[in-house]
Design a protein around this motif. Sequence first.
Motif, short mmCIF file in Angstrom:
data_model
loop_
_atom_site.label_atom_id
_atom_site.label_comp_id
_atom_site.label_asym_id
_atom_site.label_seq_id
_atom_site.Cartn_x
_atom_site.Cartn_y
_atom_site.Cartn_z
N ASN A 372 0.83 -1.20 0.00
CA ASN A 372 0.00 0.00 0.00
C ASN A 372 0.87 1.26 0.00
OD1 ASN A 372 -2.46 1.41 0.14
ND2 ASN A 372 -2.14 1.73 2.34
N ILE A 373 0.49 2.23 -0.83
CA ILE A 373 1.23 3.50 -0.89
C ILE A 373 0.52 4.51 0.01
CG2 ILE A 373 2.00 5.37 -2.39
CD1 ILE A 373 1.88 3.36 -4.72
N GLN A 374 1.27 5.09 0.94
CA GLN A 374 0.66 6.03 1.89
C GLN A 374 0.79 7.48 1.45
OE1 GLN A 374 2.05 5.27 5.86
NE2 GLN A 374 2.07 3.07 5.58
N MET A 375 1.87 7.79 0.78
CA MET A 375 2.09 9.17 0.31
C MET A 375 2.90 9.10 -0.98
SD MET A 375 3.33 11.01 3.83
CE MET A 375 2.77 12.69 3.79
N ILE A 376 2.77 10.13 -1.79
CA ILE A 376 3.52 10.19 -3.06
C ILE A 376 4.03 11.61 -3.26
CG2 ILE A 376 3.34 9.93 -5.58
CD1 ILE A 376 0.76 8.23 -5.03
N THR A 377 5.26 11.75 -3.71
CA THR A 377 5.69 13.05 -4.24
C THR A 377 6.52 12.81 -5.48
OG1 THR A 377 7.73 13.12 -2.95
CG2 THR A 377 5.85 14.34 -2.06
N THR A 378 6.51 13.79 -6.35
CA THR A 378 7.31 13.66 -7.57
C THR A 378 8.03 14.96 -7.85
OG1 THR A 378 5.57 14.50 -9.01
CG2 THR A 378 5.56 12.15 -8.59
N SER A 379 9.13 14.86 -8.58
CA SER A 379 9.73 16.04 -9.18
C SER A 379 10.10 15.61 -10.58
CB SER A 379 10.96 16.48 -8.39
OG SER A 379 12.05 15.64 -8.69
N GLU A 380 10.79 16.47 -11.29
CA GLU A 380 11.11 16.18 -12.69
C GLU A 380 11.89 14.86 -12.85
OE1 GLU A 380 12.57 19.01 -16.30
OE2 GLU A 380 13.48 19.25 -14.33
N ILE A 381 12.77 14.58 -11.89
CA ILE A 381 13.63 13.41 -12.07
C ILE A 381 13.50 12.38 -10.94
CG2 ILE A 381 15.28 14.69 -13.48
CD1 ILE A 381 17.25 14.46 -11.05
N LYS A 382 12.43 12.46 -10.16
CA LYS A 382 12.24 11.43 -9.13
C LYS A 382 10.77 11.21 -8.79
CE LYS A 382 11.13 13.46 -4.98
NZ LYS A 382 11.69 14.70 -4.43
N ILE A 383 10.46 10.00 -8.35
CA ILE A 383 9.14 9.71 -7.78
C ILE A 383 9.39 9.02 -6.45
CG2 ILE A 383 6.92 8.54 -8.09
CD1 ILE A 383 7.70 8.26 -11.08
N SER A 384 8.79 9.53 -5.39
CA SER A 384 8.96 8.91 -4.07
C SER A 384 7.61 8.45 -3.55
CB SER A 384 9.50 9.93 -3.05
OG SER A 384 10.74 10.43 -3.45
N VAL A 385 7.62 7.29 -2.90
CA VAL A 385 6.41 6.84 -2.21
C VAL A 385 6.77 6.48 -0.78
CG1 VAL A 385 5.29 5.92 -4.29
CG2 VAL A 385 6.72 4.41 -2.91
N VAL A 386 5.80 6.69 0.11
CA VAL A 386 5.97 6.23 1.49
C VAL A 386 5.18 4.95 1.64
CG1 VAL A 386 5.28 6.71 3.87
CG2 VAL A 386 6.42 8.48 2.54
N VAL A 387 5.84 3.93 2.18
CA VAL A 387 5.18 2.64 2.41
C VAL A 387 5.47 2.20 3.85
CG1 VAL A 387 5.36 1.91 -0.01
CG2 VAL A 387 7.19 1.29 1.60
N ASP A 388 4.76 1.17 4.28
CA ASP A 388 5.04 0.57 5.59
C ASP A 388 6.49 0.08 5.59
OD1 ASP A 388 5.20 -1.22 7.75
OD2 ASP A 388 3.04 -1.56 7.68
N GLU A 389 7.18 0.36 6.66
CA GLU A 389 8.61 0.01 6.72
C GLU A 389 8.87 -1.47 6.42
OE1 GLU A 389 10.39 0.68 10.53
OE2 GLU A 389 12.40 0.36 9.76
N LYS A 390 7.93 -2.32 6.84
CA LYS A 390 8.23 -3.75 6.67
C LYS A 390 8.21 -4.18 5.21
CE LYS A 390 3.72 -5.77 7.95
NZ LYS A 390 2.92 -4.85 8.78
N TYR A 391 7.67 -3.36 4.33
CA TYR A 391 7.68 -3.70 2.90
C TYR A 391 8.78 -2.99 2.11
CZ TYR A 391 3.13 -5.66 3.98
OH TYR A 391 2.12 -6.41 4.53
N MET A 392 9.60 -2.24 2.82
CA MET A 392 10.58 -1.42 2.10
C MET A 392 11.51 -2.24 1.20
SD MET A 392 13.54 1.07 3.45
CE MET A 392 14.74 -0.25 3.39
N GLU A 393 12.12 -3.26 1.80
CA GLU A 393 13.11 -4.02 1.02
C GLU A 393 12.45 -4.74 -0.16
OE1 GLU A 393 15.82 -6.39 3.28
OE2 GLU A 393 16.31 -4.72 4.61
N LEU A 394 11.25 -5.26 0.10
CA LEU A 394 10.52 -5.93 -0.99
C LEU A 394 10.25 -4.92 -2.11
CD1 LEU A 394 8.90 -8.35 -2.10
CD2 LEU A 394 6.92 -7.50 -0.82
#
Length: 409
Positions: A372-394
């Motif tokens: 599940n994606i909790q937050m999203i931000t983007t800029s011209e050269i990046k897309i970031s999502v916040v997820v539950d820490e336990k799914y980070m590596e996956l």
Amino acid sequence: MALLVQKYGGTSVGSTERIKNVARRVAKYFTQGHELVVVVSAMSGETNRLIALAKEIQAHPDPRELDVMVSTGEQVTVALLAMALKELNIKAKSYTGGQVRILTDSAHTKARILKIDEDRIRADLEAGYVVVVAGFQGIDEANNITTLGRGGSDTTGVALAAALKADECQIYTDVNGIYTTDPRIVPEARRLKTITFEEMLEMASLGSKVLQIRSVEFAGKYKVKLRVLSSFGEDGEGTLITFEEDNNMEQAVISGIAFNRDEAKITILGAPDHPGVAYQILGPVADANIDVDMIIQNVSHDGTTDFSFTVNRNEFTNTMNILRDKILPHIGARDVIGGDKIAKVSLVGVGMRSHAGIASKMFRVLAEEGINIQMITTSEIKISVVVDEKYMELAVRVLHKAFDLDQAQ
Ligand code: ADP
Ligand code: ASP
Ligand code: MG
């Protein structure tokens, strides 16, 4: 012959045996006729050990005294390296940051370099010395010892290279370059031959601790030729940080994936939706010197809205307290909730500028894994999502594969 600044990180100077290896590498370049300024970190684990020691006395160590103490880690390694060089019959001198006079502001534990006196170093170089400088530290106008923030030896290296107009700044570490993502998390990660300065800046700011972000900023500002290499085994070509996108090469859409567990998320539920509320919420947070990263405000519903943002994890409790005590009662929001078990995963690449559909592919890949994606931000050269820490590596692994980062370009 070239003037080289070489920086060796904690693992590379982690034992006297390794320090002797560093001395041999420095000696090799020196006998080829190059001038060398060498910056070293403390032995691996030493800075952590010192900080823990301070915390046994003070839960929140006094920043000035903490700097006096943690700067000793690097004072040990510069001296040991200079001794090891002397054992190889090479003239060498070690200096602390203050002795060089690396002048910084007075922001203890996160000081910024303002100016470097290069005279002493230049005179030593002319007299045939290898100059060994303690990373991570400087001195302020009032002669207080300061430190530059974790990973700050990178910045010492690049700042010295800028001040001395060195031909190259070589960051020697325990990996042989910048990879598509942290090879400790994804063994299939590949070394990049080059990465653009902008991409490296994003990677560093989004959590890739292979270079301290300020070192990258310095490299950009002073156009320092910066290379990351391994201090173990033979010198390869490592990864060069470039300032122009290489037009001859087919540019990969995504160059790398960064991730970061350092943040916490806070949500104000049912904040009134009228002008000035965002300021009422974030003003007191900023006044407390707390940096806010991502911010999201929802559509209004019955005149109220939910407002979420992220802060550094170690500011989480502090921020929650400010919100509960100073903000909530004034703005009349329903509640404030938060959690620090989140992680941010980011795709970075200048190729995104000319390619559509990257975000949707990212979201699809995560959805297929049930993340599940909790937050999203983007800029011209990046897309970031916040997820539950336990799914980070996956998340990092599946994205790495889905964007073919494990395949040679
Ligand atoms: P040093 O002590 O030499 O400064 P660091 O631990 O600060 O070394 O940085 C090197 C580490 O950075 C590597 O061991 C690796 O795990 C990590 N790292 C994170 N992201 C990357 C990446 N994209 N490429 C290479 N290394 C990375
Ligand atoms: N020794 C310091 C640290 O561990 C600085 C550095 O290694 O770059 O953060
Ligand atoms: Mg480092």
